[in-house]
Design a protein around this motif. Structure first.
Motif, short mmCIF file in Angstrom:
data_model
loop_
_atom_site.label_atom_id
_atom_site.label_comp_id
_atom_site.label_asym_id
_atom_site.label_seq_id
_atom_site.Cartn_x
_atom_site.Cartn_y
_atom_site.Cartn_z
N ARG A 175 1.20 -4.05 8.09
CA ARG A 175 2.24 -3.79 9.08
C ARG A 175 2.80 -2.40 8.86
NH1 ARG A 175 -0.12 -7.43 10.76
NH2 ARG A 175 0.63 -9.42 11.49
N ALA A 176 3.44 -1.86 9.87
CA ALA A 176 3.98 -0.50 9.81
C ALA A 176 5.30 -0.42 9.05
CB ALA A 176 4.19 0.05 11.23
N ASP A 177 5.88 -1.57 8.69
CA ASP A 177 7.14 -1.57 7.95
C ASP A 177 6.95 -0.86 6.62
OD1 ASP A 177 8.40 -3.60 9.77
OD2 ASP A 177 6.81 -4.84 8.91
N THR A 178 7.88 0.03 6.28
CA THR A 178 7.80 0.72 4.99
C THR A 178 9.00 0.34 4.13
OG1 THR A 178 8.88 2.68 5.91
CG2 THR A 178 6.48 2.68 5.85
N HIS A 179 8.80 0.43 2.82
CA HIS A 179 9.81 0.03 1.85
C HIS A 179 9.86 1.07 0.73
CE1 HIS A 179 9.68 -3.91 3.80
NE2 HIS A 179 8.38 -3.70 3.85
N ALA A 180 11.02 1.22 0.14
CA ALA A 180 11.21 2.21 -0.92
C ALA A 180 10.49 1.83 -2.21
CB ALA A 180 12.70 2.41 -1.19
N SER B 94 7.96 -8.59 -1.45
CA SER B 94 8.86 -9.64 -0.94
C SER B 94 8.72 -9.79 0.56
CB SER B 94 10.31 -9.33 -1.30
OG SER B 94 10.49 -9.35 -2.69
N PHE B 95 8.67 -8.65 1.26
CA PHE B 95 8.57 -8.71 2.72
C PHE B 95 7.19 -9.19 3.16
CE2 PHE B 95 8.45 -7.03 7.08
CZ PHE B 95 9.58 -7.67 7.57
N ALA B 96 6.14 -8.88 2.40
CA ALA B 96 4.79 -9.35 2.73
C ALA B 96 4.73 -10.87 2.67
CB ALA B 96 3.76 -8.73 1.79
N ILE B 97 5.44 -11.48 1.75
CA ILE B 97 5.46 -12.94 1.67
C ILE B 97 6.17 -13.52 2.89
CG2 ILE B 97 6.37 -14.91 0.37
CD1 ILE B 97 5.85 -13.14 -2.18
N ILE B 98 7.29 -12.92 3.27
CA ILE B 98 8.00 -13.36 4.48
C ILE B 98 7.10 -13.21 5.70
CG2 ILE B 98 9.92 -12.78 6.03
CD1 ILE B 98 11.49 -11.97 3.44
N LYS B 99 6.44 -12.06 5.83
CA LYS B 99 5.57 -11.80 6.98
C LYS B 99 4.38 -12.74 6.97
CE LYS B 99 6.00 -9.19 9.89
NZ LYS B 99 6.53 -9.42 11.25
N ARG C 271 0.84 -1.20 0.00
CA ARG C 271 0.00 0.00 0.00
C ARG C 271 0.87 1.24 0.00
NH1 ARG C 271 -5.40 -0.81 1.99
NH2 ARG C 271 -5.76 -3.03 2.21
N PRO C 272 0.62 2.17 -0.93
CA PRO C 272 1.39 3.41 -0.94
C PRO C 272 1.18 4.18 0.36
CG PRO C 272 -0.02 3.24 -2.89
CD PRO C 272 -0.38 2.12 -1.98
N LEU D 191 3.77 0.33 2.40
CA LEU D 191 3.58 -0.47 3.61
C LEU D 191 3.56 -1.95 3.28
CD1 LEU D 191 0.69 1.48 5.37
CD2 LEU D 191 3.05 1.31 6.16
N THR D 192 4.03 -2.77 4.21
CA THR D 192 3.90 -4.22 4.11
C THR D 192 2.44 -4.56 4.32
OG1 THR D 192 6.11 -4.55 5.03
CG2 THR D 192 4.59 -6.42 5.13
N SER D 193 1.84 -5.20 3.35
CA SER D 193 0.44 -5.56 3.43
C SER D 193 0.19 -6.79 2.56
CB SER D 193 -0.41 -4.37 2.95
OG SER D 193 -1.76 -4.69 2.93
N GLY D 194 -0.76 -7.61 2.97
CA GLY D 194 -1.08 -8.78 2.18
C GLY D 194 -2.35 -9.45 2.64
N ILE D 195 -2.68 -10.52 1.97
CA ILE D 195 -3.88 -11.30 2.26
C ILE D 195 -3.45 -12.76 2.38
CG2 ILE D 195 -6.16 -12.01 1.42
CD1 ILE D 195 -6.05 -9.37 -0.30
N ILE D 196 -3.95 -13.41 3.42
CA ILE D 196 -3.74 -14.85 3.59
C ILE D 196 -5.08 -15.52 3.33
CG2 ILE D 196 -3.17 -16.70 5.22
CD1 ILE D 196 -1.38 -14.61 6.68
N GLU D 197 -5.08 -16.52 2.45
CA GLU D 197 -6.31 -17.25 2.12
C GLU D 197 -6.10 -18.74 2.32
OE1 GLU D 197 -8.08 -14.47 -1.49
OE2 GLU D 197 -7.09 -16.36 -2.01
N LYS D 198 -7.20 -19.43 2.61
CA LYS D 198 -7.17 -20.89 2.68
C LYS D 198 -8.56 -21.40 2.33
CE LYS D 198 -6.00 -24.82 5.58
NZ LYS D 198 -5.59 -25.28 6.92
#
Length: 107
Positions: A68-73, A80-85, A41-42, A48-55
């Motif tokens: 998450r509050a983590d920001t990336h350039a 990449s970080f959203a997948i790790i998180k 998310r801009p 911002l680190t953001s994602g969706i987990i589905e099952k």
């Protein structure tokens, strides 16, 4: 458009409000029976680190959105970080990530 508005736009501030773009489902990653869909998310010129987990369950697909509050350039770094998180959340929470129980088929 005034100089202030142009600077805000260039620096990523105040931008447009509204909803973020739809997640890129082609970027989904399978992990332990779950799908992790990165959805950066801009935010203030960064992402911002953001994602969706589905099952998939017998009752239907369940999903959980995380931000998450983590920001990336760059959006790619945030993806990449959203997948790790997402993997970390799955390892720690498992199905509990879907806090509300699924709807019952009989009622």
């Amino acid at each position: 458009m005034g100089l202030g508005d142009m600077l805000k736009k260039l620096l990523g501030g105040g931008g447009g409000g509204g909803e973020p773009p739809a997640p890129d489902r082609s970027a989904a990653v399978e992990y332990k029976g779950y799908r992790i869909i990165p959805h950066p998310r801009p935010h203030g010129g960064q992402f911002l680190t953001s994602g969706i987990i589905e099952k998939d369950f017998p009752e239907g697909m369940r999903s959980h959105e995380f931000i998450r509050a983590d920001t990336h350039a760059s959006a790619d770094d945030a993806k990449s970080f959203a997948i790790i998180k997402g993997r970390q959340i799955i390892d720690q929470e498992g199905d509990r990530v879907f806090r509300t129980p699924p709807p019952r088929a009989d009622g």
